[in-house]
Structure formats: C-alpha cells, structure tokens
Design a protein around this motif. Structure first.
Motif, PDB file in Angstrom:
ATOM      1  N   PHE A 167      -3.253  11.364   3.468  1.00 38.27           N
ATOM      2  CA  PHE A 167      -4.288  10.849   4.383  1.00 38.27           C
ATOM      3  C   PHE A 167      -4.331   9.327   4.491  1.00 38.27           C
ATOM      4  CE2 PHE A 167      -5.935  15.036   3.088  1.00 38.27           C
ATOM      5  CZ  PHE A 167      -6.102  15.604   4.342  1.00 38.27           C
ATOM      6  N   VAL A 168      -3.866   8.610   3.474  1.00 40.79           N
ATOM      7  CA  VAL A 168      -3.963   7.144   3.497  1.00 40.79           C
ATOM      8  C   VAL A 168      -2.612   6.480   3.751  1.00 40.79           C
ATOM      9  CG1 VAL A 168      -4.692   5.100   2.208  1.00 40.79           C
ATOM     10  CG2 VAL A 168      -5.911   7.269   1.906  1.00 40.79           C
ATOM     11  N   SER A 169      -1.550   7.061   3.194  1.00 34.87           N
ATOM     12  CA  SER A 169      -0.232   6.450   3.322  1.00 34.87           C
ATOM     13  C   SER A 169       0.211   6.234   4.769  1.00 34.87           C
ATOM     14  CB  SER A 169       0.808   7.283   2.571  1.00 34.87           C
ATOM     15  OG  SER A 169       2.075   6.677   2.628  1.00 34.87           O
ATOM     16  N   PRO A 170      -0.042   7.164   5.706  1.00 35.97           N
ATOM     17  CA  PRO A 170       0.376   6.914   7.097  1.00 35.97           C
ATOM     18  C   PRO A 170      -0.187   5.627   7.683  1.00 35.97           C
ATOM     19  CG  PRO A 170      -0.196   9.213   6.818  1.00 35.97           C
ATOM     20  CD  PRO A 170      -0.578   8.525   5.549  1.00 35.97           C
ATOM     21  N   PHE A 184      -0.781   2.780   6.014  1.00 34.08           N
ATOM     22  CA  PHE A 184       0.015   1.673   5.495  1.00 34.08           C
ATOM     23  C   PHE A 184       1.417   1.661   6.102  1.00 34.08           C
ATOM     24  CE2 PHE A 184      -3.099   2.115   1.966  1.00 34.08           C
ATOM     25  CZ  PHE A 184      -3.606   0.827   2.009  1.00 34.08           C
ATOM     26  N   VAL A 185       1.982   2.836   6.309  1.00 38.94           N
ATOM     27  CA  VAL A 185       3.300   2.922   6.945  1.00 38.94           C
ATOM     28  C   VAL A 185       3.242   2.334   8.349  1.00 38.94           C
ATOM     29  CG1 VAL A 185       5.081   4.482   7.814  1.00 38.94           C
ATOM     30  CG2 VAL A 185       4.088   4.872   5.556  1.00 38.94           C
ATOM     31  N   TYR A 186       2.160   2.639   9.077  1.00 36.61           N
ATOM     32  CA  TYR A 186       1.983   2.091  10.418  1.00 36.61           C
ATOM     33  C   TYR A 186       1.885   0.567  10.377  1.00 36.61           C
ATOM     34  CZ  TYR A 186      -0.360   0.510  14.628  1.00 36.61           C
ATOM     35  OH  TYR A 186      -0.704  -0.192  15.756  1.00 36.61           O
ATOM     36  N   LEU A 187       1.173   0.035   9.370  1.00 37.01           N
ATOM     37  CA  LEU A 187       1.000  -1.410   9.270  1.00 37.01           C
ATOM     38  C   LEU A 187       2.343  -2.126   9.160  1.00 37.01           C
ATOM     39  CD1 LEU A 187      -2.080  -1.977   6.893  1.00 37.01           C
ATOM     40  CD2 LEU A 187      -1.965  -2.264   9.371  1.00 37.01           C
ATOM     41  N   TYR A 188       3.172  -1.702   8.210  1.00 35.89           N
ATOM     42  CA  TYR A 188       4.421  -2.453   8.033  1.00 35.89           C
ATOM     43  C   TYR A 188       5.429  -2.135   9.130  1.00 35.89           C
ATOM     44  CZ  TYR A 188       7.355   1.235   5.836  1.00 35.89           C
ATOM     45  OH  TYR A 188       8.105   2.345   5.587  1.00 35.89           O
ATOM     46  N   ASN A 189       5.430  -0.900   9.646  1.00 35.05           N
ATOM     47  CA  ASN A 189       6.359  -0.576  10.733  1.00 35.05           C
ATOM     48  C   ASN A 189       6.035  -1.360  11.997  1.00 35.05           C
ATOM     49  OD1 ASN A 189       8.433   1.106   9.934  1.00 35.05           O
ATOM     50  ND2 ASN A 189       7.187   2.941   9.992  1.00 35.05           N
ATOM     51  N   SER A 190       4.748  -1.443  12.335  1.00 38.45           N
ATOM     52  CA  SER A 190       4.355  -2.186  13.535  1.00 38.45           C
ATOM     53  C   SER A 190       4.668  -3.671  13.377  1.00 38.45           C
ATOM     54  CB  SER A 190       2.867  -1.984  13.822  1.00 38.45           C
ATOM     55  OG  SER A 190       2.065  -2.446  12.753  1.00 38.45           O
ATOM     56  N   GLY A 229       0.813  -1.217   0.000  1.00 39.58           N
ATOM     57  CA  GLY A 229       0.000   0.000   0.000  1.00 39.58           C
ATOM     58  C   GLY A 229       0.843   1.262   0.000  1.00 39.58           C
ATOM     59  N   SER A 230       1.866   1.296   0.854  1.00 36.62           N
ATOM     60  CA  SER A 230       2.729   2.474   0.943  1.00 36.62           C
ATOM     61  C   SER A 230       3.507   2.692  -0.356  1.00 36.62           C
ATOM     62  CB  SER A 230       3.695   2.310   2.117  1.00 36.62           C
ATOM     63  OG  SER A 230       4.649   3.337   2.128  1.00 36.62           O
ATOM     64  N   CYS A 231       4.090   1.608  -0.895  1.00 35.60           N
ATOM     65  CA  CYS A 231       4.877   1.726  -2.126  1.00 35.60           C
ATOM     66  C   CYS A 231       4.004   2.124  -3.310  1.00 35.60           C
ATOM     67  CB  CYS A 231       5.582   0.408  -2.427  1.00 35.60           C
ATOM     68  SG  CYS A 231       6.872  -0.019  -1.235  1.00 35.60           S
ATOM     69  N   THR A 232       2.800   1.575  -3.370  1.00 30.84           N
ATOM     70  CA  THR A 232       1.896   1.874  -4.495  1.00 30.84           C
ATOM     71  C   THR A 232       1.468   3.329  -4.484  1.00 30.84           C
ATOM     72  OG1 THR A 232       1.087  -0.413  -4.487  1.00 30.84           O
ATOM     73  CG2 THR A 232      -0.271   1.237  -5.616  1.00 30.84           C
ATOM     74  N   ILE A 233       1.112   3.835  -3.299  1.00 32.38           N
ATOM     75  CA  ILE A 233       0.668   5.228  -3.212  1.00 32.38           C
ATOM     76  C   ILE A 233       1.813   6.175  -3.559  1.00 32.38           C
ATOM     77  CG2 ILE A 233      -0.080   7.022  -1.610  1.00 32.38           C
ATOM     78  CD1 ILE A 233      -1.768   4.925  -0.203  1.00 32.38           C
ATOM     79  N   THR A 234       3.011   5.900  -3.006  1.00 30.91           N
ATOM     80  CA  THR A 234       4.158   6.775  -3.290  1.00 30.91           C
ATOM     81  C   THR A 234       4.527   6.725  -4.770  1.00 30.91           C
ATOM     82  OG1 THR A 234       4.992   6.274  -1.067  1.00 30.91           O
ATOM     83  CG2 THR A 234       6.504   7.341  -2.581  1.00 30.91           C
ATOM     84  N   ALA A 235       4.510   5.506  -5.360  1.00 31.37           N
ATOM     85  CA  ALA A 235       4.831   5.385  -6.782  1.00 31.37           C
ATOM     86  C   ALA A 235       3.775   6.051  -7.649  1.00 31.37           C
ATOM     87  CB  ALA A 235       4.976   3.911  -7.164  1.00 31.37           C
TER      88      ALA A 235
END
Length: 585
Positions: free
Chosen positions: A75-78, A80-86, A28-34
């Motif tokens: 608004f959405v990327s944080p 996904f970032v939380y998901l993989y970081n946690s 999710g994070s990579c897709t949104i950033t890309a």
C-alpha cells in the motif's frame, strides 16, 4: 566502494532540480523492500522457537512481524516508486532537451570534426545508459546497501558474537570490490567508445548501400565490419572476465561466510549457547548479506558503464557554442549607408597553419546579382558560409545592409538571408511542412503561391496526397529537381532581401535545370543575390562575376569584360566549353 568522482557529481547535478523527490522515493522504496526481507528473519526466529517451545503466542507474533512490512510494501511502496520514477522521467526529459538544444547551437566546425554516428550514439545509447543509472543501478545499489547495513545491525542485535566475524568479512569484500572498480571503469569507457565507432560505421554502410552494390564492395566492407565487431567483442570479453573475477571473489567470500555461520551456529547450538530460532534468523540474514554483496558487485560494473555516458555528455556540454552576438559595448559601429554586403579585411582559415583568406575585401551593391566562380577549394563557398555566420571570422568584418555583422545576432542576420544549397535537406514530414520552414506563420494559400513561383505546384498537385504527401528520409521518393524546387519554394516563402544560391542547378538534368532556373529567375528579382555556380547559364548575365583563386579575388567584372581580358575567367570558360563539346560528342 564508490569513490567521489566527477561522474557522480554530474549524476547529482543533473538530478538536482528533482533531488528531494528522487531521494524520498528511492530511500522510501528501498527501506520498505529491505524491511520485508529483514523482518522475515525475525519471523523465522519466532516461528522456529514457537515450534520448539510449542508456544502459539510466538507463532502469532511471527505472523504479525511478517505481515506488517508486506502491507507497507503493497500500500505504501507504490507511492515511493512513483516519486523516484517520475523524477527520473522528468530529469531525462530535461537532459534530452538540453542535449538537443546544445547540438543545434554548436558551430558547423564541430560537425566537421565529428561523425554523425558518434552524435547519434550519444543521443541514443549514452542517454539510455544515464537513465539506467538513475532508474536501475543506483536504486539496486542503495537497496543492497540498506539491506547489508540493516542485516548486520539485526545480527548484532540477535547475537553480537556471531556478527563480528561476518562484519570483518564484509569490510574485506568492500575493499576488494573497490580494487575492481577502477579497471571496470577503464574497460567500460573503451567499450562505449568502440560501440560509438561501430555505430558510425553502420551509418556509413547504410548511407552508402548503393555504392557498395555498384562497386561490389561486399567483401571489403564486410572484412572491415568484421574487424570492428571483433574489437568490440574482445573488449566485451575482457570486461566479462573482469566481472567474472569480481563475482568469483564474491562467491568465495560468500561461501566462507555462509559455511562459517553454519559451523559456528551448530557448535553454539550443541553447547546450548544459542536457540534454534536465533540460528535460523542469523542464517537468513547472512544469506541476505552474501546475496547483496554479489548484486552490488554486478551493479557497480553496470554503473561504471553508465558513467561513461555521463562523461561523454559532460564533454559535449563543454563544447563552445556559436557566438550569437557580441556585448553591446563591443559591437562595431554600424555603417551609415545601405550598401548591400561589404566584406572588409576578412581573414579566415580552416586549419591553424593554412590560411584560406588573408585580408579579402569586396563590396556587393544592394539589389545586384553577383556570381562567384573558381576551381574547387578556391574559397567561393566559404564566402557564403562566412556571410551566413556558419564560421566565425578570424579577422576583419562583414557588413550586411550597412550593419556590422557583430551588431546582429545570428538569428537576426540569418533572417535577412534566404539560402538554396546544392544538396537540399528535406525533413521527414509533409511537403507542406517542409516548404513552411521558410515561414512558420504562412497560410496554406501562401505556401501554394510559393510553390507556384518555384515551379513546384504542378508536380506536387499530381502526388497522391498533394501537399500532404509525406517525404521520406532526406526526401526519398522525389527527384533531384523536385527537391530543389521545394527548397526554392521555401526560400520564396521566407521573402528575405538577400539570397545565396550555392550551385543550385549543378547536379540537375537539362529539363530539371530549365524548370529550376525559371524559378530562380523569379526568386532573384529585387533581391541582392550571390550565386555560386559552375554552369555558364547561371552566371553570364550576372551584374558582376567574382573569380576566386586560392583564397584571393583574382578577377572581377561582367562576363564580357572578363572574357575580353583573356585571363583566368576566360580560361575557365574555354575549359568549360571544351568539356561540354567532348561530352556532346
């Protein structure tokens, strides 16, 4: 680019419990950033075409195309970032916990073969490398991969004629990168191994700092340290050169790619075969691809270094742990009588071809006070270690209070025995905490009573914070006698029926020895006691003295009996008295 190897399987295995959350967050994070980068190219297309055609609708469209992924990123990327970081943090907690659990379950023989610096490097450096693989390198590689695929797809959508040569260049770059990967992995493994050796050397230098000063070893140690650093530096230069070569190839291919699209685009633009907006979008996408390949190459080399940590961790997990107990059907029958300790036909060797004990037999009666004496290397300390279960028997059996050693788990066996070593180990924390290791459920009053029995209460009471005084590394700040008395207090608090004293007074001065000996005299009452000692004052009143010589029981009996035999014990006593006389003179 990345071949399926055991290290990558291990990366997946460690993350498997959190893989869904990790994958969702990462993708999710990579897709949104890309998508933000890709949609910028389409925004440039509409924006430049609006300027050429003077069309405000295209300008509005470019703004919409640009801001939609921006809103998603904000608004959405944080989430996904939380998901993989946690997921990463929780998995690393599990890895550290399992690593600690593994280390405390490994046999003493493992620690005899491995330097503490090597294990420290594993717990600190290698674990940090593994965390970097999850949190940084895999994410960056996935992001760049998504960006490359999405950019190429977008280029085919915009102009397939210009996308085809770019795609072929990308495939060639991928093949070249895979050629570099193997050598990078090999150099990374050597580099991490050298760093581990360097950590070992530094720990030795810090631990032996007083010896370095007393023997003026600054230059000798300095030269060895310098050679070690040079070896690490040499490997670092080789690794850097290989990474530089890979980046050079990437820059060259990127330059050809970048220049080629400009030349081809200008030719098509002059012939009216392409719009300015399309050319701008293609150039933007091409820059994405070139930059992404550069980043993938760099992160692949970093990932190879991190995979070394995975390999070393896997090797540790494959080490055989202490055998806690045999299966019930395999347990040896328990003896009916409560005889104390019985050593029956015991065989043991440290080295494969050099036996220390060969069918040794001994009975230690319950409640007796038995002393082991002998020259260094005769096997007296090994007897104690075998009773404690620190080394596995290679033949025979040991019975404790009538029960076969095989019939008890290590935890059960060691709960029956209190141990006071020559070199006392104290842990960072308060004196109260260190004494309470003997019995975690003991009250403060019980801890104080144990300290009084160990002749430790008075010196503890005089400390600024009493029992709350914090002890530094290995008990720094306390004398040898004070550390020994804390160890005795720990043994008193354990209140075990069997007691092993391993040369507990051999390194103390006369006054400290007197205080410690008083404490030991209280401790041994009503307990089956094994004493390993050099000093006559600690053994001459023993119920039985066992004289060890080259792994066999040479003599046994009371002090007077052994003296009257005029044998090996008499010789040891005479040597000791002669040495004491010379020391007094």
């Amino acid at each position: 680019m990345i071949r399926l190897k055991s290290e990558y399987i291990s990366l997946y295995h460690f993350m498997k419990p959190k893989i869904i959350r990790y994958a969702m967050g990462l993708i999710g994070s990579c897709t949104i950033t890309a998508s933000l980068i890709i949609m910028q190219a389409f925004a440039w297309k509409y924006m430049f075409n609006s300027a050429v055609e003077l069309d405000f609708n295209l300008l509005y469209k470019s703004m919409i195309v640009f801001f939609i992924p921006v809103l998603l990123l904000v608004f959405v990327s944080p989430f996904f970032v939380y998901l993989y970081n946690s997921a990463v943090k929780e998995v690393m907690f599990d890895i550290r916990h399992k690593l600690f659990s593994k280390l405390v379950r490994l046999p003493i023989g493992f620690y005899d073969k491995h330097h503490s610096g090597e294990l420290y490097s594993l717990m600190a450096n290698d674990v940090r490398l593994i965390e970097s693989a999850y949190s940084e390198h895999l994410r960056t590689i996935l992001y760049q991969f998504v960006l490359i695929v999405a950019s190429l797809f977008s280029m085919f959508v915009i102009s397939w004629k210009m996308a085809i040569p770019l795609f072929l260049v990308c495939v060639s770059f991928a093949l070249l990168t895979s050629r570099f990967s193997k050598s990078l992995s090999r150099l990374s493994g050597l580099m991490q191994g050298r760093r581990s050796k360097e950590t070992q050397r530094l720990i030795d230098i810090i631990g032996g700092s007083h010896i370095i000063r007393m023997f003026n070893l600054y230059k000798v140690i300095g030269r060895k340290h310098q050679r070690s650093i040079k070896q690490v530096t040499k490997l670092g230069l080789m690794l850097g050169r290989k990474e530089g070569q890979m980046e050079g190839v990437a820059f060259f291919i990127g330059f050809l790619n970048h220049g080629g699209i400009y030349v081809l685009g200008a030719f098509l633009l002059m012939n009216g075969a392409i719009e300015l907006g399309i050319l701008t979008a293609l150039v933007s996408l091409q820059i994405n691809v070139s930059f992404a390949f550069l980043q993938i190459g760099s992160n692949l080399s970093q990932l190879q270094i991190s995979l070394v940590g995975i390999t070393r961790l896997d090797q540790l997990h494959k080490e055989q742990e202490e055998t806690q107990t045999l299966h019930a059907s395999e347990r040896t029958t328990t003896l009916p009588d409560k005889m104390g300790i019985r050593i029956e036909e015991v065989c043991f060797r440290y080295k494969q071809d050099v036996p220390l004990f060969d069918r040794i037999n001994l009975v230690i009666e319950k409640g007796s006070h038995v002393a082991f004496v002998g020259a260094s290397g005769s096997g007296k300390t090994t007897i104690a270690k075998l009773i404690l279960g620190l080394y596995p028997l290679q033949g025979g059996n040991i019975y404790i209070d009538g029960q076969s050693m095989d019939a008890l788990s290590l935890e059960e066996r060691r709960s029956l025995i209190a141990y006071v070593p020559q070199d006392v180990t104290l842990f960072e924390g308060t004196i109260m905490e260190n004494i309470r290791f003997g019995n975690g459920q003991a009250t403060e009053d019980e801890v104080r009573a144990a300290a009084e029995a160990a002749n430790a209460h008075e010196f503890i009471r005089r400390l600024p914070e009493g029992y709350g005084t914090r002890i530094g590394e290995t008990g720094k700040g306390l004398s040898g006698g004070e550390r020994q008395r804390i160890a005795i207090a720990r043994a008193v608090l354990k209140n075990a029926p069997f007691l092993i004293l391993d040369e507990a007074t051999s390194s103390l001065d006369t006054r400290s020895e007197h205080l410690v000996q008083e404490a030991l005299d209280r401790l041994v009452k009503d307990r089956t006691t094994i004493v390993i000692a050099h000093r006559l004052s600690t053994i001459e009143h023993a119920d039985m003295i066992i004289v060890m010589h080259k792994g066999v029981i040479a003599e046994q009996g009371t002090h007077q009996e052994l003296i009257s035999r005029n044998g090996l014990y008499h010789e040891l006593v005479e040597t000791k008295l002669t040495n004491d006389l010379h020391a007094a003179k």
